[in-house]
Design an enzyme around this catalytic site. Structure first.
Site, PDB file in Angstrom:
ATOM      1  N   SER A 183       0.842  -1.194   0.000  1.00 27.40           N
ATOM      2  CA  SER A 183       0.000   0.000   0.000  1.00 27.40           C
ATOM      3  C   SER A 183       0.876   1.241   0.000  1.00 27.40           C
ATOM      4  CB  SER A 183      -0.908   0.029   1.239  1.00 27.40           C
ATOM      5  OG  SER A 183      -1.582   1.271   1.356  1.00 27.40           O
TER       6      SER A 183
ATOM      7  N   TYR B 144      -2.505  -0.973  10.074  1.00 24.86           N
ATOM      8  CA  TYR B 144      -2.490  -1.180   8.617  1.00 24.86           C
ATOM      9  C   TYR B 144      -1.166  -0.706   8.019  1.00 24.86           C
ATOM     10  CZ  TYR B 144      -4.075  -1.089   3.757  1.00 24.86           C
ATOM     11  OH  TYR B 144      -4.201  -1.311   2.403  1.00 24.86           O
TER      12      TYR B 144
END
Length: 256
Positions: free
Chosen positions: A152, A165
């Site tokens: 990401s 995350y």
């Protein structure tokens, strides 16, 4: 056959590659599955839920072989290894492994519970490593393979209230680089695609999504799962023969 020849044969499309995909039935993972189906790959798909009938029909209509479908949770190391074992039992090899499975938790970092932290890392980071570790012996025996992790943009930049995350995706990036160095000399090319905001359920259910306004990105819109799938597909093919240990981030200009 040399390692270089083996990798080039994989990219040339001389035989339908066996492509194993985690997180394969939703969001980016489903778009990746569809992209490889359209190119005739033999697919092994795993996720927490089965393919929706519409997606299964689209794969059938693409002319690709019927996929192996495994409903499982890659945060369980035994289940993750079982998915790879079932793929090898069904097809005898794995040419490409793509780790799309991922979950998101957000909220003030002082409020993140140990269970939430552990769950995010178990799916996003440990699940990625377990699947790769299980697939490596077959790829080493073949003398060739491609592994593409889905990390990401937030693993590169960080973001407030996304600590677990960001940590998990930053870990995937570091893992990708370490494994790429370790295995490139043995015919396995490992890279990561690190998307920016992409219009999936994961984004829609997060606080940064506002359907009434344009995203604060230079390109003026969110990405689509199909755009990320195109990047992944390119890395698995001829465009990826000289790409090793790279973090490619299609992000609409979020990081320039």
């Amino acid at each position: 056959m040399s390692e270089t020849e083996a990798v080039n044969n994989l990219a040339s499309g001389t035989a339908p590659p066996v492509v194993a995909i985690t997180g394969a039935t939703r969001g980016i993972g489903q778009a990746v599955s569809m992209r490889f189906a359209q190119s005739g790959a033999q697919l092994a798909l795993c996720d927490l839920v089965a393919l929706e009938e519409e997606a299964r029909t689209a794969i059938d209509q693409s002319g690709a072989p019927s996929p192996l479908e495994v409903v499982t949770d890659v945060s369980d190391p035994v289940a993750a290894r079982s998915f790879i074992d079932q793929t090898l039992n069904a097809f005898g090899r794995i040419d490409v492994l793509i780790t799309c499975a991922g979950i998101l938790h957000y909220g003030p970092s002082e409020s993140v519970s140990p269970d939430n932290w552990a769950t995010v890392l178990a799916v996003n980071l440990t699940g990625t490593f377990t699947c790769i570790q299980a697939a490596l012996p077959a790829m080493l025996h073949q003398g060739a393979g491609r592994i593409i992790t889905i990390s990401s943009e937030l693993g590169l930049t960080g973001r407030p209230e996304y600590a677990a995350y960001c940590a998990s995706k930053g870990g995937v990036i570091a893992l990708t680089k370490a494994l790429a160095r370790e295995y490139v000399g043995r015919g396995i090319l490992i890279n990561s695609v690190a998307p920016g905001p992409v219009l999936t359920d994961l984004l829609i259910n997060s606080p940064e999504y506002d359907a009434s306004s344009q995203p604060d990105l230079p390109i003026g819109r969110f990405g689509t799962p199909e755009e990320i799938a195109a990047m992944v597909h390119a890395l698995a093919g001829e465009a990826g023969t000289f790409v090793v240990g790279q973090i490619i981030s299609p992000n609409g200009g979020a990081v320039i």
